[in-house]
Design an enzyme around this catalytic site. Sequence first.
Site, mmCIF file in Angstrom:
data_model
loop_
_atom_site.group_PDB
_atom_site.id
_atom_site.type_symbol
_atom_site.label_atom_id
_atom_site.label_comp_id
_atom_site.label_asym_id
_atom_site.label_seq_id
_atom_site.Cartn_x
_atom_site.Cartn_y
_atom_site.Cartn_z
ATOM 1 N N SER A 261 -1.647 -18.478 -21.238
ATOM 2 C CA SER A 261 -0.912 -19.732 -21.080
ATOM 3 C C SER A 261 -0.910 -20.190 -19.637
ATOM 4 C CB SER A 261 0.543 -19.563 -21.524
ATOM 5 O OG SER A 261 0.679 -19.579 -22.911
ATOM 6 N N ASP B 160 3.305 -28.937 -24.985
ATOM 7 C CA ASP B 160 4.063 -27.711 -24.733
ATOM 8 C C ASP B 160 5.519 -27.934 -25.101
ATOM 9 O OD1 ASP B 160 4.940 -25.159 -23.293
ATOM 10 O OD2 ASP B 160 2.830 -25.244 -22.718
ATOM 11 N N HIS C 13 8.635 -22.865 -20.700
ATOM 12 C CA HIS C 13 7.190 -22.662 -20.709
ATOM 13 C C HIS C 13 6.417 -23.887 -20.227
ATOM 14 C CE1 HIS C 13 3.179 -21.834 -22.489
ATOM 15 N NE2 HIS C 13 3.514 -20.560 -22.379
#
Length: 504
Positions: A432, A199, A241
Amino acid sequence: MRISPSRRALAVATATTLALTALGSVAGYAADEPESTPVPIVTPDGALFSYVVNTEQAGAAQTLLATRAITRADGVVVQAWPQIGVVVVHSANGSFREDVLEADRFGVVDSVGATRTVSPTEGTPGADSAAGAQASKSVVSKATKKAPGDAVDEPSDDTGVTVVPDPGEATQWDMAMIKADQSLLVNPGSSDVVVGVLDSGIDASHPDLASQVDVDQSVNCTDGGKPDLSATGWLPTTSDHGTHVAGTIAAADNGVGIVGVAPGVKMASVKVVNDDGFIYPEYAICGFIWAGMQHMDVTNNSYYIDPFMYWCEDQPDQAAAKEAVRRAVDFSTKRGVVHAAAAGNAATDLANNTTDASSPNDSTAVQRVINSGCEDIPTELDGVVTVSSITSTAALSSFSNRGLGEIDVAAPGSAIVSTELNGTWDTKSGTSMASPHVAGVLALLKSAHPRWSPAKLEAAVRTQADDHECTTTTAGPACVGGLTENSFYGDGITNALNAVTLRK
């Protein structure tokens, strides 16, 4: 991941050869399907571009012969992966793809393809070509830049609601839905199990994550796809994220903030998102191989690989990059790693999709026809657990992709509370957010059954899921299938308690 009927057709279809097969690509898709719309990647002389060169066989000998051909074709080797027969190359030679095949005196090169439609912003790692660096700057300035994090499966309906620090487990409806609050009392996970979070980096200073990150196994792969082991390279820079994803997987059970699905396991930050928000093939290749080399147990992949939402096997550049990623995933799987991946946020039926208007996303997107040889990677690759997103009422999230034979399991992904940068907590929505729930459950399965192979773990995460019937509404898409398997939930909603009590 199980292969849908349309994917099975791909395996038995008659190969179709295109005009560009001199670059090493052979198309494969059902005979009654159209060819995908060509998206040529223009590589003018003097403009630096990134490529993958795949050899016929893995190994040091063929890789060495390939690198000699690369050099003769005016390419610079950025990273060689002899384990899988893939070489990442930068070149400002506009005819590099043709020239490297001509320079391949021993016939070791299987395919070659550009990995992006613009020049690499990072330049050429280890190379001191001023001309190449200048070419990179001039071409990228003309490209359409993305906002950081756009490529990581984040839907437009992100709630963006900030939760006050120490929100507590009471806010985590998602953990209650998958019974992670109960599994915590049975087995919180083993510290011997490591989840690689591919990520944008993990904020290891966060109070819920500080004890959870394995620094020694963390790496930055965004330096042209070359592993960067610097102390801070794997930390987040422009995106939160990865930190949010990490909290769902394994936020510590420490009386602060939230608790992850598997707070007893460790995580490695494998940074594959660059500062512009892109995950190019060479970054993901580096991430998967690193996970395999480090003998991690699980990876989470909450993204699709840029710049194509679907990588088509009848397009030479796309086919070469897709093959390189496939080899990397297969390498890590053979070394004991099982993978969870987000299904995507295009509200699309992956089993029956025939168009794409979002690719390439690093320059100018075109409306294109796609066929069954065009796949969202890594989520549609074999050996990857594909995860759809559901709401607090167990309905399919409005943004979530679906598909009979494509979705393996479902997990909560709407308005999920998790860790945020600067020691805070926040809510996000997306597949996600669903995928890390399943990565956590896979980590619990591995903790309870340390000798299980990736294939057995993949089968078990589907077996332990709670069956859920189709929930089609008049306003939404049709759900296809029955109670035990359907296009929304796959084999069901993932269940952490079943994971830690499963005996077979």
